[in-house]
Design a protein around this motif. Structure first.
Motif, PDB file in Angstrom:
ATOM      1  N   LEU A   1      32.591  48.912  47.408  1.00 54.11           N
ATOM      2  CA  LEU A   1      32.699  47.671  48.172  1.00 54.11           C
ATOM      3  C   LEU A   1      32.422  46.404  47.361  1.00 54.11           C
ATOM      4  CD1 LEU A   1      33.476  46.581  50.913  1.00 54.11           C
ATOM      5  CD2 LEU A   1      31.102  46.863  51.616  1.00 54.11           C
ATOM      6  N   PRO A   2      31.289  46.270  46.669  1.00 52.56           N
ATOM      7  CA  PRO A   2      31.073  45.016  45.930  1.00 52.56           C
ATOM      8  C   PRO A   2      32.090  44.799  44.806  1.00 52.56           C
ATOM      9  CG  PRO A   2      29.280  46.568  45.495  1.00 52.56           C
ATOM     10  CD  PRO A   2      30.143  47.164  46.570  1.00 52.56           C
ATOM     11  N   LEU A   3      32.562  45.882  44.214  1.00 56.26           N
ATOM     12  CA  LEU A   3      33.587  45.758  43.181  1.00 56.26           C
ATOM     13  C   LEU A   3      34.902  45.274  43.783  1.00 56.26           C
ATOM     14  CD1 LEU A   3      32.857  49.029  41.161  1.00 56.26           C
ATOM     15  CD2 LEU A   3      32.303  46.681  40.488  1.00 56.26           C
ATOM     16  N   LYS A   4      35.238  45.785  44.965  1.00 59.76           N
ATOM     17  CA  LYS A   4      36.464  45.343  45.633  1.00 59.76           C
ATOM     18  C   LYS A   4      36.356  43.876  46.046  1.00 59.76           C
ATOM     19  CE  LYS A   4      38.551  49.578  47.175  1.00 59.76           C
ATOM     20  NZ  LYS A   4      39.298  50.209  48.244  1.00 59.76           N
ATOM     21  N   ILE A   5      35.196  43.483  46.547  1.00 60.80           N
ATOM     22  CA  ILE A   5      35.016  42.077  46.936  1.00 60.80           C
ATOM     23  C   ILE A   5      35.167  41.184  45.714  1.00 60.80           C
ATOM     24  CG2 ILE A   5      33.336  40.394  47.790  1.00 60.80           C
ATOM     25  CD1 ILE A   5      32.329  42.637  49.701  1.00 60.80           C
ATOM     26  N   ARG A   6      34.576  41.590  44.593  1.00 61.40           N
ATOM     27  CA  ARG A   6      34.669  40.788  43.378  1.00 61.40           C
ATOM     28  C   ARG A   6      36.100  40.775  42.833  1.00 61.40           C
ATOM     29  NH1 ARG A   6      30.739  42.627  39.173  1.00 61.40           N
ATOM     30  NH2 ARG A   6      32.405  43.796  38.204  1.00 61.40           N
ATOM     31  N   THR A   7      36.794  41.893  42.906  1.00 63.56           N
ATOM     32  CA  THR A   7      38.132  42.000  42.334  1.00 63.56           C
ATOM     33  C   THR A   7      39.199  41.366  43.217  1.00 63.56           C
ATOM     34  OG1 THR A   7      37.484  44.055  41.235  1.00 63.56           O
ATOM     35  CG2 THR A   7      39.841  43.628  41.425  1.00 63.56           C
ATOM     36  N   TRP A   8      39.197  41.666  44.518  1.00 66.34           N
ATOM     37  CA  TRP A   8      40.257  41.204  45.415  1.00 66.34           C
ATOM     38  C   TRP A   8      39.799  40.163  46.426  1.00 66.34           C
ATOM     39  CZ3 TRP A   8      40.399  46.616  44.298  1.00 66.34           C
ATOM     40  CH2 TRP A   8      41.480  46.994  43.515  1.00 66.34           C
ATOM     41  N   GLY A   9      38.506  40.006  46.595  1.00 66.73           N
ATOM     42  CA  GLY A   9      38.002  39.074  47.592  1.00 66.73           C
ATOM     43  C   GLY A   9      37.665  39.793  48.890  1.00 66.73           C
ATOM     44  N   LYS A  10      36.866  39.128  49.712  1.00 67.05           N
ATOM     45  CA  LYS A  10      36.417  39.737  50.967  1.00 67.05           C
ATOM     46  C   LYS A  10      37.563  39.918  51.961  1.00 67.05           C
ATOM     47  CE  LYS A  10      33.307  39.266  54.811  1.00 67.05           C
ATOM     48  NZ  LYS A  10      32.235  40.128  55.023  1.00 67.05           N
ATOM     49  N   HIS A  11      38.507  38.991  51.980  1.00 67.75           N
ATOM     50  CA  HIS A  11      39.586  39.025  52.971  1.00 67.75           C
ATOM     51  C   HIS A  11      40.869  39.585  52.362  1.00 67.75           C
ATOM     52  CE1 HIS A  11      37.318  37.166  56.149  1.00 67.75           C
ATOM     53  NE2 HIS A  11      36.845  36.329  55.254  1.00 67.75           N
ATOM     54  N   HIS A  12      40.805  40.828  51.948  1.00 66.94           N
ATOM     55  CA  HIS A  12      41.974  41.521  51.385  1.00 66.94           C
ATOM     56  C   HIS A  12      42.072  42.888  52.059  1.00 66.94           C
ATOM     57  CE1 HIS A  12      44.714  43.330  48.502  1.00 66.94           C
ATOM     58  NE2 HIS A  12      44.921  42.128  47.995  1.00 66.94           N
ATOM     59  N   ILE A  13      43.280  43.359  52.276  1.00 67.73           N
ATOM     60  CA  ILE A  13      43.465  44.638  52.959  1.00 67.73           C
ATOM     61  C   ILE A  13      42.796  45.779  52.201  1.00 67.73           C
ATOM     62  CG2 ILE A  13      45.734  45.086  51.935  1.00 67.73           C
ATOM     63  CD1 ILE A  13      44.601  45.972  55.532  1.00 67.73           C
ATOM     64  N   ILE A  14      42.793  45.717  50.882  1.00 68.90           N
ATOM     65  CA  ILE A  14      42.164  46.771  50.087  1.00 68.90           C
ATOM     66  C   ILE A  14      40.658  46.812  50.352  1.00 68.90           C
ATOM     67  CG2 ILE A  14      41.609  47.456  47.712  1.00 68.90           C
ATOM     68  CD1 ILE A  14      44.468  46.577  46.965  1.00 68.90           C
ATOM     69  N   THR A  15      40.046  45.651  50.474  1.00 69.00           N
ATOM     70  CA  THR A  15      38.619  45.576  50.810  1.00 69.00           C
ATOM     71  C   THR A  15      38.396  46.097  52.228  1.00 69.00           C
ATOM     72  OG1 THR A  15      38.430  43.660  49.346  1.00 69.00           O
ATOM     73  CG2 THR A  15      36.620  44.033  50.891  1.00 69.00           C
ATOM     74  N   SER A  16      39.276  45.716  53.138  1.00 70.24           N
ATOM     75  CA  SER A  16      39.182  46.176  54.523  1.00 70.24           C
ATOM     76  C   SER A  16      39.229  47.694  54.613  1.00 70.24           C
ATOM     77  CB  SER A  16      40.325  45.568  55.345  1.00 70.24           C
ATOM     78  OG  SER A  16      40.403  46.136  56.614  1.00 70.24           O
ATOM     79  N   ASN A  17      40.029  48.319  53.768  1.00 69.59           N
ATOM     80  CA  ASN A  17      40.131  49.779  53.792  1.00 69.59           C
ATOM     81  C   ASN A  17      38.796  50.444  53.466  1.00 69.59           C
ATOM     82  OD1 ASN A  17      42.827  49.573  54.438  1.00 69.59           O
ATOM     83  ND2 ASN A  17      43.525  49.831  52.334  1.00 69.59           N
TER      84      ASN A  17
END
Length: 164
Positions: free
Chosen positions: A51-67
């Protein structure tokens, strides 16, 4: 072309971002494998690492983070940790609504369905029906017969709750 393929001209930050992207996806994918194997207790730490890596890489409001938020929702649901499950499910839903709106979105409908089931399991029919209605809107639009039927059921539940 050979220099570009060898990574010449790339910065350390570019390489770190690529590493984070691949690492977080690996954590997420391994978490999914554990979910398929019905081992949610092993999936949770992996989703939490992703999760924190996805937030840093794609941002909080991205479908990949949502997954990944949905992965956490499903894992905590399977562990019967409903407060945590609903927390992550609602975050995922908020992201998907921000990205796609309320109507005509399979991604939003998926979250709404999962949250409806989750609230039903917790004995909260009003919130369950509210999310079931949201799933109908996301799947069929505001004026579809399925949506109107879900709205009628929600109104009945609300009236019954007011009588108690």
């Amino acid at each position: 072309a050979a220099a570009a393929a060898a990574g010449v001209g790339r910065t350390d930050e570019d390489n770190e971002d690529k590493y984070d992207s691949e690492l977080c996806q690996s954590y997420h994918n391994l978490g999914q494998v554990y979910m398929i194997q019905n081992l949610p207790q092993k999936a949770v730490p992996l989703f939490r690492k992703a999760l924190p890596l996805k937030i840093r890489t794609w941002g909080k409001h991205h479908i990949i983070t949502s997954n990944t938020y949905m992965g956490l929702c499903s894992a905590y649901r399977d562990l019967q940790k409903y407060n945590q499950a609903t927390k992550y499910g609602e975050i995922a839903l908020d992201i998907r609504r921000t990205l796609y709106g309320d109507a005509n979105s399979a991604a939003v409908a998926e979250c709404e369905d999962i949250l409806a089931d989750l609230y039903e399991e917790q004995g909260n029919p009003l919130l369950a029906q509210t999310h079931a209605l949201g799933a109908c809107v996301a799947r069929f639009g505001h004026d579809a017969p399925e949506t109107i039927d879900a709205m009628r059921k929600l109104i009945i539940l609300q009236r019954n709750a007011e009588r108690l």
